[in-house]
Design a protein around this motif. Structure first.
Motif, PDB file in Angstrom:
ATOM      1  N   ARG A  88     -29.108  -1.261   0.897  1.00 25.13           N
ATOM      2  CA  ARG A  88     -30.174  -1.303   1.909  1.00 25.13           C
ATOM      3  C   ARG A  88     -31.296  -0.337   1.578  1.00 25.13           C
ATOM      4  NH1 ARG A  88     -25.812  -1.290   6.579  1.00 25.13           N
ATOM      5  NH2 ARG A  88     -25.321  -3.498   6.590  1.00 25.13           N
ATOM      6  N   GLY A  89     -31.261   0.207   0.349  1.00 26.23           N
ATOM      7  CA  GLY A  89     -32.330   1.081  -0.085  1.00 26.23           C
ATOM      8  C   GLY A  89     -32.150   2.545   0.256  1.00 26.23           C
ATOM      9  N   ALA A  90     -30.956   2.956   0.655  1.00 23.04           N
ATOM     10  CA  ALA A  90     -30.725   4.344   1.037  1.00 23.04           C
ATOM     11  C   ALA A  90     -30.766   5.250  -0.193  1.00 23.04           C
ATOM     12  CB  ALA A  90     -29.381   4.481   1.730  1.00 23.04           C
ATOM     13  N   ASP A  91     -31.483   6.349  -0.066  1.00 15.26           N
ATOM     14  CA  ASP A  91     -31.472   7.411  -1.068  1.00 15.26           C
ATOM     15  C   ASP A  91     -30.395   8.395  -0.624  1.00 15.26           C
ATOM     16  OD1 ASP A  91     -31.820   9.647  -2.643  1.00 15.26           O
ATOM     17  OD2 ASP A  91     -33.965   9.841  -2.235  1.00 15.26           O
ATOM     18  N   LEU A  92     -29.238   8.353  -1.269  1.00 13.01           N
ATOM     19  CA  LEU A  92     -28.091   9.130  -0.812  1.00 13.01           C
ATOM     20  C   LEU A  92     -28.220  10.622  -1.088  1.00 13.01           C
ATOM     21  CD1 LEU A  92     -25.144   6.700  -1.617  1.00 13.01           C
ATOM     22  CD2 LEU A  92     -26.476   6.944   0.483  1.00 13.01           C
ATOM     23  N   THR A  93     -29.345  11.037  -1.643  1.00 14.28           N
ATOM     24  CA  THR A  93     -29.580  12.474  -1.801  1.00 14.28           C
ATOM     25  C   THR A  93     -30.264  13.067  -0.572  1.00 14.28           C
ATOM     26  OG1 THR A  93     -31.765  12.248  -2.850  1.00 14.28           O
ATOM     27  CG2 THR A  93     -29.812  12.203  -4.308  1.00 14.28           C
ATOM     28  N   GLN A  94     -30.689  12.211   0.357  1.00 12.81           N
ATOM     29  CA  GLN A  94     -31.401  12.646   1.554  1.00 12.81           C
ATOM     30  C   GLN A  94     -30.478  12.650   2.775  1.00 12.81           C
ATOM     31  OE1 GLN A  94     -34.675  13.713   1.449  1.00 12.81           O
ATOM     32  NE2 GLN A  94     -34.240  13.507  -0.734  1.00 12.81           N
ATOM     33  N   PRO A  95     -30.600  13.670   3.628  1.00 14.48           N
ATOM     34  CA  PRO A  95     -29.804  13.666   4.869  1.00 14.48           C
ATOM     35  C   PRO A  95     -30.178  12.477   5.752  1.00 14.48           C
ATOM     36  CG  PRO A  95     -30.851  15.801   4.513  1.00 14.48           C
ATOM     37  CD  PRO A  95     -31.438  14.848   3.515  1.00 14.48           C
ATOM     38  N   ARG A  96     -29.207  12.006   6.498  1.00 21.57           N
ATOM     39  CA  ARG A  96     -29.425  10.874   7.410  1.00 21.57           C
ATOM     40  C   ARG A  96     -28.518  11.026   8.624  1.00 21.57           C
ATOM     41  NH1 ARG A  96     -30.022   7.164   4.328  1.00 21.57           N
ATOM     42  NH2 ARG A  96     -30.059   8.561   2.566  1.00 21.57           N
ATOM     43  N   HIS A  97     -28.797  10.264   9.649  1.00 23.68           N
ATOM     44  CA  HIS A  97     -27.996  10.293  10.867  1.00 23.68           C
ATOM     45  C   HIS A  97     -26.619   9.696  10.570  1.00 23.68           C
ATOM     46  CE1 HIS A  97     -26.926   8.901  15.056  1.00 23.68           C
ATOM     47  NE2 HIS A  97     -27.138  10.190  15.192  1.00 23.68           N
ATOM     48  N   VAL A  98     -25.582  10.465  10.890  1.00 21.06           N
ATOM     49  CA  VAL A  98     -24.202  10.047  10.628  1.00 21.06           C
ATOM     50  C   VAL A  98     -23.398  10.167  11.917  1.00 21.06           C
ATOM     51  CG1 VAL A  98     -22.135  10.466   9.248  1.00 21.06           C
ATOM     52  CG2 VAL A  98     -24.374  10.954   8.283  1.00 21.06           C
ATOM     53  N   ARG A 153     -17.188  11.263  19.889  1.00 21.77           N
ATOM     54  CA  ARG A 153     -18.240  10.775  19.001  1.00 21.77           C
ATOM     55  C   ARG A 153     -19.000  11.998  18.491  1.00 21.77           C
ATOM     56  NH1 ARG A 153     -22.765   6.220  20.009  1.00 21.77           N
ATOM     57  NH2 ARG A 153     -24.446   7.261  18.904  1.00 21.77           N
ATOM     58  N   ALA A 154     -18.996  12.175  17.176  1.00 24.00           N
ATOM     59  CA  ALA A 154     -19.694  13.303  16.558  1.00 24.00           C
ATOM     60  C   ALA A 154     -20.883  12.765  15.787  1.00 24.00           C
ATOM     61  CB  ALA A 154     -18.757  14.046  15.616  1.00 24.00           C
ATOM     62  N   GLU A 155     -22.028  13.410  15.967  1.00 19.50           N
ATOM     63  CA  GLU A 155     -23.190  12.957  15.209  1.00 19.50           C
ATOM     64  C   GLU A 155     -23.992  14.139  14.696  1.00 19.50           C
ATOM     65  OE1 GLU A 155     -26.273  10.887  17.611  1.00 19.50           O
ATOM     66  OE2 GLU A 155     -24.787  11.052  19.199  1.00 19.50           O
ATOM     67  N   GLY A 156     -24.634  13.898  13.566  1.00 17.75           N
ATOM     68  CA  GLY A 156     -25.464  14.917  12.959  1.00 17.75           C
ATOM     69  C   GLY A 156     -26.229  14.326  11.796  1.00 17.75           C
ATOM     70  N   ASN A 157     -27.056  15.121  11.193  1.00 19.05           N
ATOM     71  CA  ASN A 157     -27.792  14.711  10.000  1.00 19.05           C
ATOM     72  C   ASN A 157     -27.147  15.370   8.800  1.00 19.05           C
ATOM     73  OD1 ASN A 157     -29.833  13.014  11.111  1.00 19.05           O
ATOM     74  ND2 ASN A 157     -30.764  14.834  11.975  1.00 19.05           N
ATOM     75  N   ALA A 160     -26.997   5.840   9.044  1.00 16.37           N
ATOM     76  CA  ALA A 160     -28.264   5.112   8.980  1.00 16.37           C
ATOM     77  C   ALA A 160     -28.667   4.952   7.520  1.00 16.37           C
ATOM     78  CB  ALA A 160     -29.340   5.870   9.752  1.00 16.37           C
ATOM     79  N   ALA A 161     -29.247   3.819   7.183  1.00 18.91           N
ATOM     80  CA  ALA A 161     -29.729   3.614   5.819  1.00 18.91           C
ATOM     81  C   ALA A 161     -30.950   4.475   5.529  1.00 18.91           C
ATOM     82  CB  ALA A 161     -30.045   2.135   5.577  1.00 18.91           C
ATOM     83  N   LYS A 162     -31.774   4.664   6.513  1.00 13.94           N
ATOM     84  CA  LYS A 162     -33.001   5.449   6.331  1.00 13.94           C
ATOM     85  C   LYS A 162     -32.849   6.795   7.005  1.00 13.94           C
ATOM     86  CE  LYS A 162     -35.038   1.992   4.348  1.00 13.94           C
ATOM     87  NZ  LYS A 162     -35.104   1.933   2.927  1.00 13.94           N
ATOM     88  N   PRO A 163     -33.310   7.869   6.329  1.00 17.32           N
ATOM     89  CA  PRO A 163     -33.227   9.212   6.944  1.00 17.32           C
ATOM     90  C   PRO A 163     -33.994   9.307   8.252  1.00 17.32           C
ATOM     91  CG  PRO A 163     -33.841   9.360   4.636  1.00 17.32           C
ATOM     92  CD  PRO A 163     -33.846   7.902   5.006  1.00 17.32           C
TER      93      PRO A 163
END
Length: 120
Positions: A30-40, A81-85, A117-120
């Motif tokens: 989906r185009g995610a740059d896995l070196t960038q933080p994202r919502h998890v 439910r735990a969430e963070g970047n 998320a695919a996008k940061p």
């Protein structure tokens, strides 16, 4: 034919490690740059409110936002439910899973996995 054989034949990942690799591959697709933080998001289930709240408190000490939801018609246990970047990659996902499984075990709960998320 055993359970794992049927699971493989169904196309579903046979192990949590395979599921994690598949999720990372889908993010990259989906185009995610896995070196960038994202919502998890991470999900744990506990049998009672006290255990769920204790797990949430422990998770928040690791700088996640954690919420606890009561059982519902569709989910019969207490949900944490735990969430963070965070940066999501092969090494981080393995570490996240190990840590959340440890937390779930401490409070007699179950870790149900993550999504990002695919996008940061």
């Amino acid at each position: 034919m055993g359970f794992l054989d049927r699971l493989r034949d169904s196309g579903a990942p046979a192990t949590t490690a395979e599921a994690d690799r598949l999720a990372l591959k889908q993010l990259e697709g989906r185009g995610a740059d896995l070196t960038q933080p994202r919502h998890v998001l991470h999900f744990l289930y506990c049998s009672n409110e006290a255990a769920a709240q204790q797990a949430a408190d422990e998770i928040e000490r690791a700088c996640y936002n954690a919420t606890v939801d009561a059982p519902s018609d569709t989910i019969l246990e207490w949900t944490v439910r735990a969430e963070g970047n965070r940066v999501v990659g092969a090494s981080t996902v393995e570490a996240f899973r190990a840590w959340f499984e440890q937390i779930a075990g401490e409070f007699r709960g179950e870790y149900d996995g993550w999504e990002a998320a695919a996008k940061p």
